[in-house]
Design an enzyme around this catalytic site. Structure first.
Site, mmCIF file in Angstrom:
data_model
loop_
_atom_site.group_PDB
_atom_site.id
_atom_site.type_symbol
_atom_site.label_atom_id
_atom_site.label_comp_id
_atom_site.label_asym_id
_atom_site.label_seq_id
_atom_site.Cartn_x
_atom_site.Cartn_y
_atom_site.Cartn_z
ATOM 1 N N GLU A 151 -29.188 -3.922 -25.132
ATOM 2 C CA GLU A 151 -29.498 -5.063 -26.006
ATOM 3 C C GLU A 151 -29.486 -6.377 -25.227
ATOM 4 O OE1 GLU A 151 -26.875 -5.003 -29.404
ATOM 5 O OE2 GLU A 151 -27.385 -2.935 -29.884
ATOM 6 N N GLU A 188 -35.555 -5.433 -33.936
ATOM 7 C CA GLU A 188 -34.794 -5.114 -35.152
ATOM 8 C C GLU A 188 -34.684 -6.338 -36.061
ATOM 9 O OE1 GLU A 188 -31.119 -2.998 -34.562
ATOM 10 O OE2 GLU A 188 -30.591 -3.123 -36.679
HETATM 11 O O1 KIV Z 1 -28.105 2.417 -32.721
HETATM 12 C C1 KIV Z 1 -29.175 2.508 -33.332
HETATM 13 O O2 KIV Z 1 -29.362 3.365 -34.204
HETATM 14 C C2 KIV Z 1 -30.234 1.560 -32.985
HETATM 15 C C3 KIV Z 1 -31.392 1.483 -33.932
HETATM 16 C C4 KIV Z 1 -30.992 0.667 -35.090
HETATM 17 C C5 KIV Z 1 -32.600 0.980 -33.262
HETATM 18 O O3 KIV Z 1 -30.125 0.860 -32.037
#
Ligand code: KIV
Length: 296
Positions: free
Chosen positions: A121, A189
């Site tokens: 991220e 997201e």
């Molecule tokens: O951890 C997860 O499930 C994710 C999705 C929301 C993309 O990162």
């Protein structure tokens, strides 16, 4: 001795091709062997071993509690079930922030556990260096922008990101930096559909949306949301395709009732001794009783 290397049907090249050809990419999360197998056999392009497992599998209130050991265990289980699709493993909170070396080592361990790529991220200078070094080391990387759950405490809650022209431009610049650093795909997201469309149109790499509208290259949803298994809350953007919560609760209630009422197990569900062994057992019991009474 000849060593046969079995390549997956879906690779990072498939992602690039689908972007070029304007085809949709499909991604779902999974955390265990059998769900991964079912999704893989259903034809999904990619399975994400998301750190959302912290909430839907481990019962934490956010993803920040997930460890590298958790991710290694669940990634290995998913990889054993997913034979053809591309498995992406999330790098958990604090596994890539302290140093580039530690980040690359942790990413490498997820690949050794069976992932074909890792996801992380943000797009700070440090993250961009991590992406570059991973790609240089042969580790494909997916970026994750917009609402980034590992920054929940900084963002101050589950909030849609990129809600102005300036913020959209900010996320677009982050996405371009990730692309230039070598990421082969970016998850967006919880951003407005118009922002996600704008970003998608200005990138060479595919975007995968979750709560990002209709115009991203692909879509991802959390398995427990589409299966109706996670009942704590339902995000606005998730669509429920099954109601496993009811199915599982009903099955458990029926089992409890059957055991309580003596209806389980039935004759067909038990193993039997043959008649000869039953007679022998009776004899053994008699001898045993005699021996016991003699020694008194
Ligand atoms: O951890 C997860 O499930 C994710 C999705 C929301 C993309 O990162």
């Amino acid at each position: 001795m000849s060593v046969e290397t079995k390549f997956k049907d879906i690779t990072t090249a498939t992602f690039a091709r689908k972007k070029r050809n304007n085809e949709k990419l499909t991604m779902l999360t999974a955390y265990d062997f059998s769900t991964a197998k079912y999704f893989d056999e259903a034809g999904v392009d990619s399975i994400l071993v998301g750190d959302s497992l912290g909430m839907v599998v481990l019962g934490y209130d956010s993803t920040v509690h997930v460890t590298m050991n958790d991710m290694l265990t669940f990634t290995a289980a998913v990889a054993r079930g997913a034979k053809r699709c591309l498995v992406v493993a999330d790098m958990p909170f604090m596994s890539y922030h302290l140093s580039v070396e530690e980040a690359v080592k942790n990413a490498g361990n997820l690949i050794k556990a069976g992932a074909s790529a890792v996801k992380l991220e943000g797009a700070s200078e440090h993250i961009l260096n991590v992406v570059k070094r991973c790609v240089e080391s042969g580790i494909p990387v997916v970026g994750h922008l917009g609402f980034t759950p590992q920054y929940l405490n900084v963002l101050g809650g589950y909030k849609v990101q990129g809600k102005s022209a300036q913020n959209t431009m900010f996320i677009m610049n982050q996405a371009k930096k990730l692309q230039n650093a070598g990421a082969f795909c970016v998850v967006l997201e919880m951003v407005p559909e118009e922002s996600a469309k704008f970003i998608t149109e200005h990138l060479d790499i595919p975007t995968i949306g979750i709560g990002a509208g209709r115009y991203t290259t692909g879509q991802v949803l959390v398995a427990d949301d589409i299966l109706g298994k996670f009942s704590e809350f339902k995000p606005k953007f998730a669509r429920k395709y099954a109601d496993l919560h009811s199915i599982i609760s009903d099955a458990a209630a029926k089992y409890i009732s059957d055991v309580t009422n003596g209806n389980f197990p039935s004759v067909s569900e038990v193993f039997h001794l043959d008649d000869e062994s039953i007679s022998e057992l009776k004899e053994l019991l008699e001898n045993n009783n005699n021996e016991c009474s003699c020694s008194k």
